[in-house]
Scaffold this active site. Structure first.
Site, PDB file in Angstrom:
ATOM      1  N   ASP A  37      42.730 -12.245  61.529  1.00 22.39           N
ATOM      2  CA  ASP A  37      43.949 -11.980  60.761  1.00 22.39           C
ATOM      3  C   ASP A  37      43.535 -11.146  59.559  1.00 22.39           C
ATOM      4  OD1 ASP A  37      46.906 -13.584  60.817  1.00 22.39           O
ATOM      5  OD2 ASP A  37      46.401 -12.662  58.889  1.00 22.39           O
ATOM      6  N   ASP A  63      42.363  -5.886  59.721  1.00 20.27           N
ATOM      7  CA  ASP A  63      43.697  -5.296  59.612  1.00 20.27           C
ATOM      8  C   ASP A  63      43.945  -4.585  60.933  1.00 20.27           C
ATOM      9  OD1 ASP A  63      45.805  -3.527  59.240  1.00 20.27           O
ATOM     10  OD2 ASP A  63      45.200  -2.953  57.218  1.00 20.27           O
ATOM     11  N   VAL A  64      44.967  -5.027  61.685  1.00 24.23           N
ATOM     12  CA  VAL A  64      45.171  -4.451  63.022  1.00 24.23           C
ATOM     13  C   VAL A  64      45.529  -2.969  62.993  1.00 24.23           C
ATOM     14  CG1 VAL A  64      45.794  -6.616  64.171  1.00 24.23           C
ATOM     15  CG2 VAL A  64      47.587  -5.202  63.119  1.00 24.23           C
ATOM     16  N   ASN A  90      49.064 -10.372  68.240  1.00 20.07           N
ATOM     17  CA  ASN A  90      50.193 -11.161  67.731  1.00 20.07           C
ATOM     18  C   ASN A  90      50.585 -10.822  66.292  1.00 20.07           C
ATOM     19  OD1 ASN A  90      52.012 -13.545  68.002  1.00 20.07           O
ATOM     20  ND2 ASN A  90      50.713 -14.339  66.351  1.00 20.07           N
ATOM     21  N   TYR A 156      62.018  -2.812  62.800  1.00 22.00           N
ATOM     22  CA  TYR A 156      61.535  -3.930  63.626  1.00 22.00           C
ATOM     23  C   TYR A 156      61.953  -3.718  65.092  1.00 22.00           C
ATOM     24  CZ  TYR A 156      60.102  -8.708  64.743  1.00 22.00           C
ATOM     25  OH  TYR A 156      59.475  -9.815  65.284  1.00 22.00           O
ATOM     26  N   LYS A 160      59.288  -2.909  68.064  1.00 22.10           N
ATOM     27  CA  LYS A 160      59.074  -3.924  69.110  1.00 22.10           C
ATOM     28  C   LYS A 160      59.439  -3.356  70.491  1.00 22.10           C
ATOM     29  CE  LYS A 160      57.294  -7.339  66.775  1.00 22.10           C
ATOM     30  NZ  LYS A 160      55.947  -7.866  67.058  1.00 22.10           N
TER      31      LYS A 160
HETATM   32  N1  LIG Z   1      59.399 -15.605  63.954  1.00 23.55           N
HETATM   33  C1  LIG Z   1      60.214 -15.043  64.843  1.00 23.55           C
HETATM   34  O1  LIG Z   1      61.412 -15.376  64.943  1.00 23.55           O
HETATM   35  C2  LIG Z   1      59.685 -13.992  65.791  1.00 23.55           C
HETATM   36  C3  LIG Z   1      60.501 -13.580  66.843  1.00 23.55           C
HETATM   37  C4  LIG Z   1      60.026 -12.613  67.717  1.00 23.55           C
HETATM   38  C5  LIG Z   1      58.761 -12.099  67.569  1.00 23.55           C
HETATM   39  N2  LIG Z   1      57.983 -12.537  66.540  1.00 23.55           N
HETATM   40  C6  LIG Z   1      56.641 -11.971  66.430  1.00 23.55           C
HETATM   41  O2  LIG Z   1      55.698 -13.022  66.472  1.00 23.55           O
HETATM   42  C7  LIG Z   1      54.475 -12.571  65.848  1.00 23.55           C
HETATM   43  C8  LIG Z   1      53.998 -13.639  64.895  1.00 23.55           C
HETATM   44  O3  LIG Z   1      54.922 -13.748  63.819  1.00 23.55           O
HETATM   45  P1  LIG Z   1      55.301 -15.118  63.064  1.00 23.55           P
HETATM   46  O4  LIG Z   1      56.757 -15.280  63.227  1.00 23.55           O
HETATM   47  O5  LIG Z   1      54.371 -16.191  63.436  1.00 23.55           O
HETATM   48  O6  LIG Z   1      55.116 -14.638  61.547  1.00 23.55           O
HETATM   49  P2  LIG Z   1      54.003 -14.935  60.485  1.00 23.55           P
HETATM   50  O7  LIG Z   1      54.367 -14.082  59.323  1.00 23.55           O
HETATM   51  O8  LIG Z   1      53.883 -16.401  60.276  1.00 23.55           O
HETATM   52  O9  LIG Z   1      52.671 -14.403  61.184  1.00 23.55           O
HETATM   53  C9  LIG Z   1      52.312 -13.031  61.227  1.00 23.55           C
HETATM   54  C10 LIG Z   1      50.814 -12.924  61.073  1.00 23.55           C
HETATM   55  O10 LIG Z   1      50.440 -11.551  61.174  1.00 23.55           O
HETATM   56  C11 LIG Z   1      49.454 -11.305  60.178  1.00 23.55           C
HETATM   57  N3  LIG Z   1      49.413  -9.889  59.838  1.00 23.55           N
HETATM   58  C12 LIG Z   1      50.358  -9.155  59.181  1.00 23.55           C
HETATM   59  N4  LIG Z   1      49.909  -7.896  59.019  1.00 23.55           N
HETATM   60  C13 LIG Z   1      48.673  -7.839  59.578  1.00 23.55           C
HETATM   61  C14 LIG Z   1      47.719  -6.831  59.720  1.00 23.55           C
HETATM   62  N5  LIG Z   1      47.923  -5.580  59.240  1.00 23.55           N
HETATM   63  N6  LIG Z   1      46.558  -7.114  60.360  1.00 23.55           N
HETATM   64  C15 LIG Z   1      46.320  -8.356  60.838  1.00 23.55           C
HETATM   65  N7  LIG Z   1      47.190  -9.375  60.726  1.00 23.55           N
HETATM   66  C16 LIG Z   1      48.353  -9.113  60.106  1.00 23.55           C
HETATM   67  C17 LIG Z   1      49.906 -12.149  58.981  1.00 23.55           C
HETATM   68  O11 LIG Z   1      48.852 -12.348  58.044  1.00 23.55           O
HETATM   69  C18 LIG Z   1      50.341 -13.427  59.686  1.00 23.55           C
HETATM   70  O12 LIG Z   1      49.262 -14.335  59.824  1.00 23.55           O
HETATM   71  C19 LIG Z   1      54.832 -11.233  65.192  1.00 23.55           C
HETATM   72  O13 LIG Z   1      54.375 -10.176  66.009  1.00 23.55           O
HETATM   73  C20 LIG Z   1      56.337 -11.250  65.155  1.00 23.55           C
HETATM   74  O14 LIG Z   1      56.897  -9.952  65.117  1.00 23.55           O
HETATM   75  C21 LIG Z   1      58.412 -13.462  65.638  1.00 23.55           C
END
Ligand SMILES: NC(=O)c1ccc[n+]([C@@H]2O[C@H](COP(=O)([O-])OP(=O)(O)OC[C@H]3O[C@@H](n4cnc5c(N)ncnc54)[C@H](O)[C@@H]3O)[C@@H](O)[C@H]2O)c1
Length: 248
Positions: A37, A63-64, A90, A156, A160
């Site tokens: 992460d 950083d991805v 993710n 977004y 996506k």
């Molecule tokens: N929460 C929802 O309703 C939802 C719905 C659909 C998809 N998603 C997707 O699920 C995935 C996880 O999201 P979440 O909801 O657990 O949110 P979250 O914010 O809890 O987790 C996102 C993670 O990505 C990390 N991150 C952000 N930028 C980064 C970077 N440049 N390099 C490396 N890591 C990075 C953050 O530090 C965090 O740990 C995401 O791709 C999000 O788009 C979430």
């Protein structure tokens, strides 16, 4: 002969869904994990949450949006465990709310850099060792936002949709190398992404999900399936796990 252990890398392992994926995969047999992460404290907490579960767990900061950093995580996995079986991309960010004319180029750039290029970098880095092995499963976290239109969420939704298309393109490019690439499209589960939302906004989102809001634990089964041999004939798919959100 000793059974080959499965090596899984999770990028964006420090968040809500990442944490649930870590717990699920660490509980599965013969699995070792490299968790990454951009948030060091969060990824270490995710690793600590499964201490003693049986999996060997390593952490690596990345950083991805930076290919060299993602490649370093993959290299770490291969040097430490000798192979790479599953990579889960993710990490993701939600841009600030706004209609297109109110968003800045920087809003779009950040979403493309992390959501799209993060997934591209994950595929780019993972296929190196996977092609040498002749096997691998890459799982990209997309969203139902990539297949339905949300007002005020252009970056977004558009990024996506790009992730879903990337899974398809990579699936056809690497099938002959024994590599499968799929996307998971979650509906809404409350996470770090929603901390700014009011209760009324959360209720409004929940009302659009026939089964109500989900939790990250409702999603992990799809990843577990894609990370396993049970999905050996599944590639280029976008698996929707959304409480019925996209059904109407
Ligand atoms: N929460 C929802 O309703 C939802 C719905 C659909 C998809 N998603 C997707 O699920 C995935 C996880 O999201 P979440 O909801 O657990 O949110 P979250 O914010 O809890 O987790 C996102 C993670 O990505 C990390 N991150 C952000 N930028 C980064 C970077 N440049 N390099 C490396 N890591 C990075 C953050 O530090 C965090 O740990 C995401 O791709 C999000 O788009 C979430």
């Amino acid at each position: 002969m000793t059974e080959q252990r499965r090596v899984v890398v999770i990028l964006g392992a420090g968040g809500t869904l990442g944490g649930a994926l870590v717990r699920k995969l660490a509980s599965e047999p013969d699995t070792d994990l490299v968790l990454s992460d951009v948030n060091d404290a969060a990824v270490k907490a995710a690793a600590e949450s499964v201490a003693g579960a049986g999996a060997t767990v390593e952490t690596a900061l990345a950083d991805v949006g930076e290919l060299e950093q993602v490649e370093a995580v993959v290299r770490h996995a291969v040097e430490r465990f000798g192979r790479l079986d599953v990579l889960i991309s993710n990490a993701g960010v939600l841009a600030q709310n706004g209609r297109i004319h109110n968003l800045t180029t920087a809003d779009w750039d950040r979403s493309f850099r992390i959501n799209v290029m993060g997934a591209v970098n994950a595929v780019h880095a993972a296929v190196g060792p996977m092609r040498k092995q002749g096997s691998g499963s890459i799982i990209l976290t997309a969203s139902v936002a990539g297949m339905t239109a949300w007002s005020h969420s252009g970056p977004y939704c558009v990024t996506k949709a790009g992730v879903i298309q990337l899974a398809k393109v990579a699936a056809v490019e690497y099938a002959r190398d024994g590599i499968r690439v799929n996307a998971v499209c979650p509906g809404t589960f409350l996470s770090g992404m929603h901390k700014e939302l009011s209760e009324a906004a959360v209720d409004a989102i929940a009302s659009k999900h026939p089964l109500g809001l989900g939790s990250a634990d409702d999603l992990v089964g799809a990843y577990s399936y894609l990370a396993s041999d049970a999905s050996r004939w599944t590639t280029g798919s976008a698996i929707v796990v959304d409480g019925g959100y996209a059904a109407p």
